[in-house]
Structures are given as structure tokens and as C-alpha cells.
Design an enzyme around this catalytic site. Structure first.
Site, PDB file in Angstrom:
ATOM      1  N   CYS A  40      49.257  15.647 -57.421  1.00  0.00           N
ATOM      2  CA  CYS A  40      50.612  16.095 -57.505  1.00  0.00           C
ATOM      3  C   CYS A  40      51.122  16.155 -58.875  1.00  0.00           C
ATOM      4  CB  CYS A  40      51.452  14.945 -56.730  1.00  0.00           C
ATOM      5  SG  CYS A  40      53.430  15.544 -56.580  1.00  0.00           S
ATOM      6  N   GLN A  45      47.930  11.950 -45.530  1.00  0.00           N
ATOM      7  CA  GLN A  45      47.729  11.924 -46.872  1.00  0.00           C
ATOM      8  C   GLN A  45      48.656  10.619 -47.691  1.00  0.00           C
ATOM      9  OE1 GLN A  45      49.215  14.749 -49.974  1.00  0.00           O
ATOM     10  NE2 GLN A  45      46.866  15.093 -50.327  1.00  0.00           N
ATOM     11  N   MET A  60      51.854  20.047 -47.403  1.00  0.00           N
ATOM     12  CA  MET A  60      52.677  20.336 -48.781  1.00  0.00           C
ATOM     13  C   MET A  60      53.979  19.508 -48.649  1.00  0.00           C
ATOM     14  SD  MET A  60      51.533  23.987 -49.387  1.00  0.00           S
ATOM     15  CE  MET A  60      52.698  24.744 -50.651  1.00  0.00           C
ATOM     16  N   ASN A  99      40.489  25.087 -53.825  1.00  0.00           N
ATOM     17  CA  ASN A  99      41.958  25.446 -53.424  1.00  0.00           C
ATOM     18  C   ASN A  99      42.625  26.040 -54.683  1.00  0.00           C
ATOM     19  OD1 ASN A  99      44.754  23.455 -53.868  1.00  0.00           O
ATOM     20  ND2 ASN A  99      44.569  24.806 -52.382  1.00  0.00           N
ATOM     21  N   LYS A 139      41.866  14.551 -53.145  1.00  0.00           N
ATOM     22  CA  LYS A 139      42.179  15.881 -53.710  1.00  0.00           C
ATOM     23  C   LYS A 139      42.651  15.634 -55.005  1.00  0.00           C
ATOM     24  CE  LYS A 139      45.100  19.721 -53.056  1.00  0.00           C
ATOM     25  NZ  LYS A 139      46.433  19.687 -52.757  1.00  0.00           N
ATOM     26  N   ARG A 181      50.006  27.876 -50.432  1.00  0.00           N
ATOM     27  CA  ARG A 181      51.149  28.704 -50.240  1.00  0.00           C
ATOM     28  C   ARG A 181      50.729  29.945 -49.401  1.00  0.00           C
ATOM     29  NH1 ARG A 181      51.742  29.053 -56.388  1.00  0.00           N
ATOM     30  NH2 ARG A 181      49.652  28.806 -56.154  1.00  0.00           N
TER      31      ARG A 181
HETATM   32  C1  FMN Z   1      55.950  22.780 -52.776  1.00  0.00           C
HETATM   33  C2  FMN Z   1      54.537  22.100 -52.795  1.00  0.00           C
HETATM   34  C3  FMN Z   1      54.236  20.940 -52.186  1.00  0.00           C
HETATM   35  C4  FMN Z   1      52.980  20.448 -52.076  1.00  0.00           C
HETATM   36  N1  FMN Z   1      53.005  19.038 -51.655  1.00  0.00           N
HETATM   37  C5  FMN Z   1      51.441  18.630 -51.402  1.00  0.00           C
HETATM   38  C6  FMN Z   1      51.205  17.563 -51.038  1.00  0.00           C
HETATM   39  O1  FMN Z   1      51.981  16.812 -50.304  1.00  0.00           O
HETATM   40  N2  FMN Z   1      49.882  17.158 -50.904  1.00  0.00           N
HETATM   41  C7  FMN Z   1      49.021  17.959 -51.459  1.00  0.00           C
HETATM   42  O2  FMN Z   1      47.690  17.661 -51.617  1.00  0.00           O
HETATM   43  N3  FMN Z   1      49.152  19.085 -52.403  1.00  0.00           N
HETATM   44  C8  FMN Z   1      50.461  19.514 -52.298  1.00  0.00           C
HETATM   45  N4  FMN Z   1      50.816  20.679 -52.668  1.00  0.00           N
HETATM   46  C9  FMN Z   1      49.661  21.386 -53.455  1.00  0.00           C
HETATM   47  C10 FMN Z   1      49.105  22.400 -52.698  1.00  0.00           C
HETATM   48  O3  FMN Z   1      48.556  21.642 -51.515  1.00  0.00           O
HETATM   49  C11 FMN Z   1      47.969  23.216 -53.332  1.00  0.00           C
HETATM   50  O4  FMN Z   1      46.952  22.292 -53.642  1.00  0.00           O
HETATM   51  C12 FMN Z   1      48.547  24.086 -54.289  1.00  0.00           C
HETATM   52  O5  FMN Z   1      49.828  24.746 -54.029  1.00  0.00           O
HETATM   53  C13 FMN Z   1      47.464  25.164 -54.899  1.00  0.00           C
HETATM   54  O6  FMN Z   1      47.033  25.917 -53.866  1.00  0.00           O
HETATM   55  P1  FMN Z   1      47.638  27.211 -53.216  1.00  0.00           P
HETATM   56  O7  FMN Z   1      47.882  28.174 -54.263  1.00  0.00           O
HETATM   57  O8  FMN Z   1      46.854  27.657 -52.210  1.00  0.00           O
HETATM   58  O9  FMN Z   1      49.281  27.179 -52.768  1.00  0.00           O
HETATM   59  C14 FMN Z   1      52.162  21.222 -52.740  1.00  0.00           C
HETATM   60  C15 FMN Z   1      52.425  22.531 -53.441  1.00  0.00           C
HETATM   61  C16 FMN Z   1      53.559  23.019 -53.332  1.00  0.00           C
HETATM   62  C17 FMN Z   1      53.769  24.124 -53.917  1.00  0.00           C
END
Ligand code: FMN
Length: 318
Positions: free
Chosen positions: A92, A62, A1, A193, A133, A218
């Protein structure tokens, strides 16, 4: 993330077995081949014989981009530097990234998803797996199945699906049943996810999507023991008790100890607040500590407040 889970966080979260693998923050690919230092910054684990966390969890690199030729050049670069798995980010939602045609904006045209995956797959051959993804779409879900299929057709070995469109941002609910529709269509493994914060969420996501595997974002920050707790439940059918504040604060203290070796104290305090902010949505004690400590800028005082034993100690620090 991005901006949240770096090599130190990956290290801490994988110390107790739970995660099968981890993913780096995205490496933004525009139109050139990036120098090795960019890859090493995102994935310091590349300097080891194999990119794994100290506890041995594989680290997947990634890439985020839209230009197939640039993605291919950077995939070759990553392979040369020792990457053992490449993941492509089509999820993203950031405006800046989408305006430059990266991340979820690719989901407006499945042909572009396929071309990007195929270019990376052709660049690395079958030497290392290429994965992807996605979200369920950009504005709506009309192309959800087509984009997932495009990733598979391009050569993706597995697909993580965040169960929301880009328009839905991070607003609950995540549509786990839609992930199930994608899973039913594809031949490659699909990983669910979105919004998995607890054992109960894990079970619901698994039941509604039909996916055996989930990806935590998260939720793993809010509860650093969530992956091990899910693992334990899978193995024994037994619910471990909720993660204590003691365990959470120990992770934060370890995080600070590692980050302060490489970053100024003030930045470490900001990072601690960021992590504590993730925890406070799911834990009353974290919420209380956040409230009490949020104005502090001095690292040692912040750590004293995190690790203080009693409510009175925290009140005094605040
Ligand atoms: C601050 C933040 C940064 C993130 N950066 C990435 C990233 O670099 N690559 C990615 O595949 N997903 C990224 N995500 C998405 C998360 O991997 C995930 O798909 C999304 O938060 C939903 O899942 P969760 O509810 O378990 O957080 C990011 C999410 C957040 C909140």
C-alpha cells in the site's frame, strides 16, 4: 482494493468463471486485537461455512500492519472467525498508512517483512496458508529481491508482486521483467500484478515475468469480463470479442441493485461513478456515459442513463 472491491463487487466479478480467488480490502492492524465486527465488515463471507463468493471463489483475508505481535493476534482472531487464507499487504502506497509504518514502508527493511510474515505464520501454523503482496521497493528497487526472499523465508506460501516501487505509484509502466527476476529467485509461486488491462497485456506480463498467473486489479473493474476472457484464451487459444457496453452496464446495474439494499441512494451513485470512471479509461461508450451522467445525483435517473439504448437517450438525460 480498498474502497472499491467489497463483497458485492467480488460476487459480481466472480459470477462468470475466471478468478481462482479474490482478496478482501485490507484490515488495518495497529496494536490491538480487532473485534470480530471489523473482520466481518471487510469479509462478510466469513459468516458462511467457508469464505467464498456466492459463485464459490475463495476469499482471502488481507491484513496490513507492521507490528508482528499485533499481526499474530489478529491472524489468530481471523482463523477463529473462519478465515481460510491470510494475505499480508506490503504494497500500500497511501501516505497515511506509510507514515504509520504500514504497507510499502515495510519494504525499506527486509528483516521487518520476514518478522511480520513469520509472526503470522507461527500464529496460524500450517492450518491455513499465509501469503504476501509486495511492490518492487519503497523509493527504488535495490531491496526488491531481498524483500521477496524475506517473505518466503518468513513462511509465505505465495507472493504477489506489483511491478512498481512505492515512489512509482500507479504510473506506467509496470516492470514485469523485474517480477521475473523475483520469480527466478524464489521457490514459492510468484504472481505478476500491475497494468494488465487486456489480453495483450496479460500475454506480455506473462512472457516478461515468466509467471503463469497474474493478479488483476483496476483491469477487472475497467473490463469485468477480462478474467473470463483470459481464462477462455488460456483454454482455447481463442480471443473473445471485446466486452460490450451492454455487458458492462448490466454489471453496473446489478451492482446498484445490490448496493441500494444496504446503502443510501446518493452513496450508490458515487460508487457507480467510481466504477464507471475505471471503465471509461478503456471503453469509449463508458467515457461518453460518464461525461453525460457525471453531474447526476439521483440513482434512478443515473441508472436510466446507464441503461439507455441510444446515444440520443443519453444526450436527453444529460
Ligand atoms: C483504489 C485502490 C485500492 C487498492 N487497495 C488495495 C488493497 O486493499 N490491498 C492490496 O493488496 N492492493 C490494493 N491496491 C493495489 C492493487 O491491488 C494492485 O496491486 C494495483 O492497483 C496494481 O494492479 P492493477 O494495475 O491491476 O490495478 C489498491 C489499488 C487501488 C487503485
Amino acid at each position: 482494493m480498498e474502497g472499491v472491491i467489497d463483497a458485492i463487487t467480488r460476487d459480481l466479478l466472480t459470477r462468470t468463471p475466471g478468478f481462482d480467488w479474490t482478496v478482501t480490502e485490507f484490515v488495518r492492524v495497529v496494536d490491538t486485537r480487532l473485534p470480530p465486527r471489523v473482520f466481518h465488515r471487510h469479509c462478510p463471507e466469513l459468516t458462511e461455512a467457508r469464505p467464498v463468493t456466492p459463485a464459490g471463489a475463495p476469499v482471502h483475508l488481507q491484513l496490513l500492519g507492521s507490528d508482528p505481535a499485533a499481526l499474530a493476534a489478529n491472524a489468530r482472531q481471523a482463523l477463529r472467525l473462519g478465515a481460510t487464507s491470510l494475505d499480508l499487504n506490503f504494497g500500500c502506497p497511501a501516505k497515511l498508512v506509510n507514515r504509520h509504518d504500514g504497507g510499502a514502508s515495510m519494504l525499506r527493511d527486509p528483516r521487518r517483512v520476514r518478522a511480520a510474515v513469520a509472526a503470522v505464520h507461527d500464529a496460524v501454523g500450517d492450518t491455513i496458508p499465509v501469503t504476501a503482496k509486495v511492490r518492487l521497493g519503497f523509493d527504488d528497487r535495490r531491496l526488491a529481491l531481498a524483500c521477496a526472499q524475506a517473505a518466503e523465508d518468513g513462511g509465505a506460501r505465495q507472493l504477489v508482486v506489483h511491478g512498481r516501487t512505492r515512489r512509482e505509484g500507479y504510473r506506467p509502466p509496470a516492470h514485469w521483467e523485474w517480477i521475473g527476476r523475483i520469480r527466478a529467485r524464489l521457490s514459492i509461486p510468484v504472481i505478476a500484478n500491475g497494468d494488465i488491462w487486456s489480453l495483450e497485456d496479460y500475454w506480455k506480463a506473462r512472457t516478461l515475468s515468466g509467471c503463469c498467473d497474474v493478479m488483476l486489479g483496476r483491469g477487472a473493474l475497467a473490463d469485468p469480463a477480462l478474467a473470463p476472457r483470459i481464462r477462455h484464451w488460456q483454454a482455447t487459444g481463442e480471443h473473445l470479442p471485446p466486452t460490450t457496453w451492454d455487458t458492462r452496464s448490466r454489471v453496473l446495474a446489478d451492482y446498484a441493485a445490490l448496493q441500494r439494499n444496504i446503502l443510501p441512494d446518493k452513496i450508490v451513485v458515487s460508487l457507480l461513478k467510481q466504477w464507471l470512471n475505471h471503465m471509461r479509461s478503456r471503453d469509449a461508450e463508458a467515457a461518453r456515459r460518464f461525461q453525460a451522467l457525471r453531474r447526476l445525483t439521483e440513482l434512478d435517473a443515473f441508472l436510466d442513463g446507464l441503461c439507455a439504448d441510444t446515444r440520443r437517450d443519453v444526450a436527453l438525460l444529460a
